[in-house]
Design a protein around this motif. Sequence first.
Motif, PDB file in Angstrom:
ATOM      1  N   PRO A 210       0.821  -1.220   0.000  1.00 14.13           N
ATOM      2  CA  PRO A 210       0.000   0.000   0.000  1.00 14.13           C
ATOM      3  C   PRO A 210       0.851   1.264   0.000  1.00 14.13           C
ATOM      4  N   LEU A 211       0.412   2.256  -0.763  1.00 13.71           N
ATOM      5  CA  LEU A 211       1.088   3.554  -0.756  1.00 13.71           C
ATOM      6  C   LEU A 211       1.053   4.182   0.636  1.00 13.71           C
ATOM      7  N   ALA A 212       0.017   3.870   1.393  1.00 16.83           N
ATOM      8  CA  ALA A 212      -0.135   4.453   2.731  1.00 16.83           C
ATOM      9  C   ALA A 212       1.028   4.103   3.648  1.00 16.83           C
ATOM     10  N   GLY A 213       1.701   3.000   3.369  1.00 16.08           N
ATOM     11  CA  GLY A 213       2.816   2.599   4.218  1.00 16.08           C
ATOM     12  C   GLY A 213       3.923   3.627   4.257  1.00 16.08           C
ATOM     13  N   ILE A 214       4.099   4.381   3.165  1.00 16.60           N
ATOM     14  CA  ILE A 214       5.142   5.406   3.110  1.00 16.60           C
ATOM     15  C   ILE A 214       4.856   6.494   4.130  1.00 16.60           C
ATOM     16  N   GLY A 215       3.666   7.081   4.052  1.00 20.81           N
ATOM     17  CA  GLY A 215       3.296   8.139   4.987  1.00 20.81           C
ATOM     18  C   GLY A 215       3.189   7.662   6.424  1.00 20.81           C
ATOM     19  N   ASN A 216       2.687   6.442   6.605  1.00 17.37           N
ATOM     20  CA  ASN A 216       2.561   5.915   7.965  1.00 17.37           C
ATOM     21  C   ASN A 216       3.933   5.796   8.633  1.00 17.37           C
ATOM     22  N   SER A 217       4.919   5.308   7.884  1.00 15.42           N
ATOM     23  CA  SER A 217       6.247   5.103   8.465  1.00 15.42           C
ATOM     24  C   SER A 217       6.947   6.436   8.723  1.00 15.42           C
ATOM     25  N   ILE A 218       6.845   7.379   7.781  1.00 18.30           N
ATOM     26  CA  ILE A 218       7.467   8.690   7.977  1.00 18.30           C
ATOM     27  C   ILE A 218       6.778   9.438   9.107  1.00 18.30           C
ATOM     28  N   GLY A 219       5.459   9.342   9.162  1.00 19.21           N
ATOM     29  CA  GLY A 219       4.724   9.995  10.234  1.00 19.21           C
ATOM     30  C   GLY A 219       5.110   9.463  11.605  1.00 19.21           C
ATOM     31  N   ALA A 220       5.273   8.146  11.708  1.00 20.61           N
ATOM     32  CA  ALA A 220       5.688   7.551  12.979  1.00 20.61           C
ATOM     33  C   ALA A 220       7.100   7.986  13.350  1.00 20.61           C
TER      34      ALA A 220
END
Length: 251
Positions: free
Chosen positions: A141-151
């Motif tokens: 999922p593309l969302a994994g990029i933002g989720n990891s950077i956000g964390a």
Amino acid sequence: MVISSEDELAKLKEIGRICARTMELMAKALEPGITTRELDAIGRKALEDAGAQSAPETCYKFPAATCISVNEEVAHGIAGDRVIKPGDLVNIDVSAVKDGFFSDTGASYAVPPVKKEIEKLCRDGRRALWTGLQQVKAGKPLAGIGNSIGAFAKKNRYTLITNLSSHGIGRSLHEEPKEVATWHDPDETRVMEEGLVFTVEPFLSLGAEWAEDGGNGDPWTLYSDPRAPTVQYEHTIVATRNGPLILTLAN
């Protein structure tokens, strides 16, 4: 775009290298006393010598070959008479086109002497980029990029600019997938397709959460809101079954 042939990949690799080498040349010339106009001229010559053209100039009539943003400017700074000073935080963003293929890269540089908090911000900005890149893989999922950077940002007590996102690229400077978040976005449901070409470019900050127009007759330059030191690091990549293929490397 989604790559459909080895010829497309070869041309994307070529323009990626050109962008990376251009940014590298500009970074080597970055020192107190140089103007942003002189720095931009170095970038323009490097692109032209390699047979490439400035993407923002070509696509949007941007009034310079590259984007150079200093201190309070967070993105899309216009080259001019501003003189680089010791301690400045400078972002260089190079995007270009050759043979109908586009690439985009950027990095932030602190001009010595560098405060410890800015040195750490730059180091962590690069870490934030690689945190996102590690989530790139066909089928994920593309969302994994933002989720990891956000964390990463939350854990290390940084903020992220949430109206400047990553984007698809290839046959044009900005294309599908549009607005790829580098922060947690619960509405992101897209999946990375094999051969998908896009950027990863988090804007990590010591307090800013937005990029705003500064007014004063300048429709381009964006400023951090609230005002705070902010860095950006960017690569153009291809999603493959083995992970990210980084196109914007100088070698």
